[in-house]
Structures are given as structure tokens and as C-alpha cells.
Scaffold this active site. Structure first.
Site, short mmCIF file in Angstrom:
data_model
loop_
_atom_site.label_atom_id
_atom_site.label_comp_id
_atom_site.label_asym_id
_atom_site.label_seq_id
_atom_site.Cartn_x
_atom_site.Cartn_y
_atom_site.Cartn_z
N VAL A 46 0.80 -1.23 0.00
CA VAL A 46 0.00 0.00 0.00
C VAL A 46 0.84 1.28 0.00
O VAL A 46 0.31 2.36 0.17
CB VAL A 46 -0.98 0.04 1.20
CG1 VAL A 46 -2.07 -1.00 1.04
CG2 VAL A 46 -0.24 -0.13 2.50
N ALA A 95 16.57 3.67 -3.46
CA ALA A 95 17.91 3.56 -2.88
C ALA A 95 18.93 4.38 -3.67
O ALA A 95 19.77 5.07 -3.08
CB ALA A 95 18.34 2.09 -2.84
N HIS A 219 26.82 -7.36 -31.02
CA HIS A 219 25.90 -8.41 -31.45
C HIS A 219 26.41 -9.73 -30.91
O HIS A 219 27.60 -10.00 -31.00
CB HIS A 219 25.82 -8.45 -32.97
CG HIS A 219 24.99 -9.59 -33.47
ND1 HIS A 219 23.60 -9.54 -33.48
CD2 HIS A 219 25.34 -10.82 -33.95
CE1 HIS A 219 23.14 -10.68 -33.96
NE2 HIS A 219 24.16 -11.47 -34.25
C1 LIG Z 1 10.59 -3.73 0.78
C2 LIG Z 1 11.34 -2.62 0.10
C3 LIG Z 1 11.96 -2.87 -1.10
C4 LIG Z 1 12.67 -1.87 -1.73
N1 LIG Z 1 13.27 -2.13 -2.93
C5 LIG Z 1 13.98 -1.18 -3.55
C6 LIG Z 1 14.65 -1.45 -4.76
O1 LIG Z 1 14.60 -2.54 -5.31
N2 LIG Z 1 15.35 -0.45 -5.34
C7 LIG Z 1 15.42 0.79 -4.80
O2 LIG Z 1 16.07 1.67 -5.37
N3 LIG Z 1 14.81 1.08 -3.62
C8 LIG Z 1 14.09 0.12 -2.99
N4 LIG Z 1 13.46 0.40 -1.80
C9 LIG Z 1 13.57 1.75 -1.28
C10 LIG Z 1 14.91 1.97 -0.57
O3 LIG Z 1 15.13 0.93 0.37
C11 LIG Z 1 14.86 3.33 0.15
O4 LIG Z 1 14.48 4.34 -0.77
C12 LIG Z 1 16.23 3.68 0.71
O5 LIG Z 1 16.64 2.71 1.64
C13 LIG Z 1 16.15 5.04 1.36
O6 LIG Z 1 17.38 5.33 1.97
P1 LIG Z 1 17.43 6.32 3.22
O7 LIG Z 1 18.87 6.42 3.58
O8 LIG Z 1 16.66 7.55 2.91
O9 LIG Z 1 16.59 5.60 4.37
P2 LIG Z 1 16.84 4.21 5.10
O10 LIG Z 1 17.56 3.24 4.21
O11 LIG Z 1 15.52 3.84 5.67
O12 LIG Z 1 17.87 4.60 6.25
C14 LIG Z 1 17.47 5.39 7.33
C15 LIG Z 1 18.27 4.89 8.54
O13 LIG Z 1 18.09 5.78 9.61
C16 LIG Z 1 17.90 5.05 10.79
N5 LIG Z 1 17.15 5.92 11.72
C17 LIG Z 1 15.84 6.24 11.71
N6 LIG Z 1 15.55 7.08 12.73
C18 LIG Z 1 16.71 7.31 13.39
C19 LIG Z 1 17.06 8.09 14.51
N7 LIG Z 1 16.17 8.81 15.18
N8 LIG Z 1 18.35 8.09 14.91
C20 LIG Z 1 19.28 7.37 14.22
N9 LIG Z 1 19.01 6.61 13.16
C21 LIG Z 1 17.74 6.58 12.74
C22 LIG Z 1 17.13 3.83 10.35
O14 LIG Z 1 17.28 2.79 11.29
C23 LIG Z 1 17.82 3.53 9.02
O15 LIG Z 1 18.94 2.71 9.18
C24 LIG Z 1 12.75 -0.59 -1.15
C25 LIG Z 1 12.12 -0.34 0.07
C26 LIG Z 1 11.42 -1.34 0.68
C27 LIG Z 1 10.76 -1.06 2.01
#
Ligand SMILES: Cc1cc2nc3c(=O)[nH]c(=O)nc-3n(C[C@H](O)[C@H](O)[C@H](O)COP(=O)(O)OP(=O)(O)OC[C@H]3O[C@@H](n4cnc5c(N)ncnc54)[C@H](O)[C@@H]3O)c2cc1C
Length: 243
Positions: A46, A95, A219
Site C-alpha cells: 500500500v 535507494a 551483437h
Molecule cells: C521492501 C522494500 C523494497 C525496496 N526495494 C527497492 C529497490 O529494489 N530499489 C530501490 O532503489 N529502492 C528500494 N526500496 C527503497 C529503498 O530501500 C529506500 O528508498 C532507501 O533505503 C532510502 O534510503 P534512506 O537512507 O533515505 O533511508 P533508510 O535506508 O531507511 O535509512 C534510514 C536509517 O536511519 C535510521 N534511523 C531512523 N531514525 C533514526 C534516529 N532517530 N536516529 C538514528 N538513526 C535513525 C534507520 O534505522 C535507518 O537505518 C525498497 C524499500 C522497501 C521497504
């Protein structure tokens, strides 16, 4: 999926999911009518939202829109020396986007001048066959009033794709009408998520379609179909009729 017997209902509102002998009974409202069917498994996907409540954004005075942190293209928030990147911006939650933005933020924090530009950001779906797209869709080009033309190449006409998945899928190029610049590329087929890299580079370099087809593609590879779709955009395809 439809060819393998899957029925796809879009704009359908799930009303209930109950346990049933086979797995689950699902009630769905489609176009004002309620339909009911049984399924062995239910996959719930969702969407996602930002999780910034615990960060105390308001305490620090960081501007946000309902938890989605506001930044400029240097990934700076409104508070000096505080940067934000990735999912907490609530925009493109991928990511490779978070990673690219992280590099920009780190460089700026170290005194460099880096900016994030999402125009080369590919969207990839790891299905079988894969899907990948970068740049404008036709709908977006129309919405923005950009004159464009389209080239499509069916993967049935590419030998490597035939070997890999029976030639299912196609590649579509959207190019500017006047100069032939690559505006968008959308690929459904084997290795789509790898093929899109060349297309993202073309958009980033503001390449024209003739620069794609002036490049020799090996190719037998699916990359030949990228070149053919580029040729098709100017009605010069070699392995399909040009309409
Ligand atoms: C099931 C799933 C599949 C996915 N598949 C893909 C894919 O195939 N390809 C793709 O490009 N993207 C994919 N994504 C999306 C991708 O995982 C995210 O866009 C990416 O991880 C975002 O990175 P970020 O650093 O913003 O956040 P995150 O990777 O969520 O990192 C944030 C970090 O901050 C930490 N944190 C949170 N609050 C605090 C706090 N108060 N103090 C300290 N640390 C904290 C968390 O524990 C986490 O480790 C997927 C997501 C999900 C849920």
C-alpha cells in the site's frame, strides 16, 4: 500476465479480506460493483511514508511538509549545516536516489558545490520481464507541451531477447521533434534495468538520437534493440518496417 491467465483489476478498492479454506476471501469494489474472489495468498503493498516524527524537526526549526523535510537542490534544509536526503524528503523513495543525494549532501558539507538533478533517475521494476524507464513519458511530454516523436522496437525482432525470454517486450524512445534530443526511454524486456543506464546517460548528456545510433552496439545483445528503437524514432529502423 494476462496471457498467462491473470486477471488485473485497476482502480479497485479492497473492502475486506477474510480467512477462507483456500487462503483468503477478498471483496473488492470495482466501478461501483462489489466483486468477491478467493486467493491462496494476499500481497499487501500500500505504499510508504516518511518516518520523521522522532526527529523533533519542529524543535530544531527544520521546515517540512507534514513530516517530509524540505530541501534545496544542494540538499540543504532551511537550518544552516543541516542536510536531508532520501526517503525522509517523501519524494522519490529509491535507494539510488538516496545514495546520489547523500553524495551531494556530503560534498556540500565539506565545502564543495554539488547539486542533485533527478532527471537521469531511472525507475526500475524487477518483474519478469523487467521494466525500466527514465525521463519523460509521452503523457508528461504532452502535459508540458513539448513537441516529440516516438520510436518503438519490439523485442521479438532482437535475437538475444528471443533467446532470453522469447522476445517478450519492447523499447520506446521519446525524442524532441526539432533536434532529436532523447527525452525519455521506456523498456519492457530482459535486462531492462541494465539497459536503462545508457539511456540515462544520454539524457544526462543531452544526447541526440543520432548519437545513440552512431554508437556501435555489440551483437548479439539486447542493447542492439536500444539502438534500433532510437533508429525507429526517426523511421530508420533496420529490422522492422518503418511506419
Ligand atoms: C521492501 C522494500 C523494497 C525496496 N526495494 C527497492 C529497490 O529494489 N530499489 C530501490 O532503489 N529502492 C528500494 N526500496 C527503497 C529503498 O530501500 C529506500 O528508498 C532507501 O533505503 C532510502 O534510503 P534512506 O537512507 O533515505 O533511508 P533508510 O535506508 O531507511 O535509512 C534510514 C536509517 O536511519 C535510521 N534511523 C531512523 N531514525 C533514526 C534516529 N532517530 N536516529 C538514528 N538513526 C535513525 C534507520 O534505522 C535507518 O537505518 C525498497 C524499500 C522497501 C521497504
Amino acid at each position: 500476465m494476462e496471457a498467462s491467465g491473470v486477471t488485473i483489476l485497476t482502480e479497485a478498492k479492497v473492502q475486506s479480506v477474510e480467512a477462507a479454506p483456500v487462503g483468503a476471501k477478498v471483496q473488492v469494489e470495482v466501478g461501483g460493483k462489489v466483486e468477491s474472489f478467493e486467493a491462496e495468498k494476499v500481497l499487501v503493498a500500500v505504499g510508504r511514508r516518511t518516518d520523521t516524527e522522532a526527529l523533533g524537526l519542529d524543535k530544531v526549526g527544520i521546515a517540512h511538509d507534514r513530516g517530509r523535510i524540505t530541501v534545496n537542490d544542494k540538499m540543504e534544509t532551511n537550518v544552516p549545516n543541516i542536510y536531508a536526503i532520501g526517503d525522509c524528503l517523501g519524494k522519490v523513495m529509491l535507494a539510488h536516489v538516496a545514495s546520489a543525494q547523500g553524495e551531494v549532501a556530503a560534498e556540500n558539507a565539506l565545502g564543495e558545490t554539488a547539486v542533485y538533478d533527478g532527471k537521469t533517475n531511472p525507475s526500475c521494476v524487477y518483474t519478469d520481464p523487467e521494466f525500466a524507464g527514465v525521463g519523460l513519458t509521452e503523457e508528461k511530454a504532452k502535459e508540458e507541451g513539448i513537441p516529440y516523436q516516438v520510436g518503438k522496437f519490439p523485442l521479438m525482432a532482437n535475437g538475444k531477447a528471443l533467446i532470453m525470454n522469447g522476445g517478450e517486450g519492447m523499447i520506446k524512445f521519446i525524442i524532441g521533434k526539432e533536434y532529436g534530443e532523447v527525452l525519455g526511454v521506456h523498456i519492457l524486456g530482459p535486462r531492462a534495468t541494465d539497459l536503462i543506464g545508457e539511456c540515462a546517460l544520454a539524457i544526462g548528456m543531452e544526447a541526440t538520437v543520432d548519437e545513440i545510433y552512431a554508437t556501435i552496439h555489440a551483437h548479439p545483445t539486447v542493447t542492439e534493440a536500444v539502438r534500433e528503437a532510437a533508429l525507429a524514432a526517426t523511421k530508420r529502423a533496420i529490422h522492422i518496417p518503418n511506419k
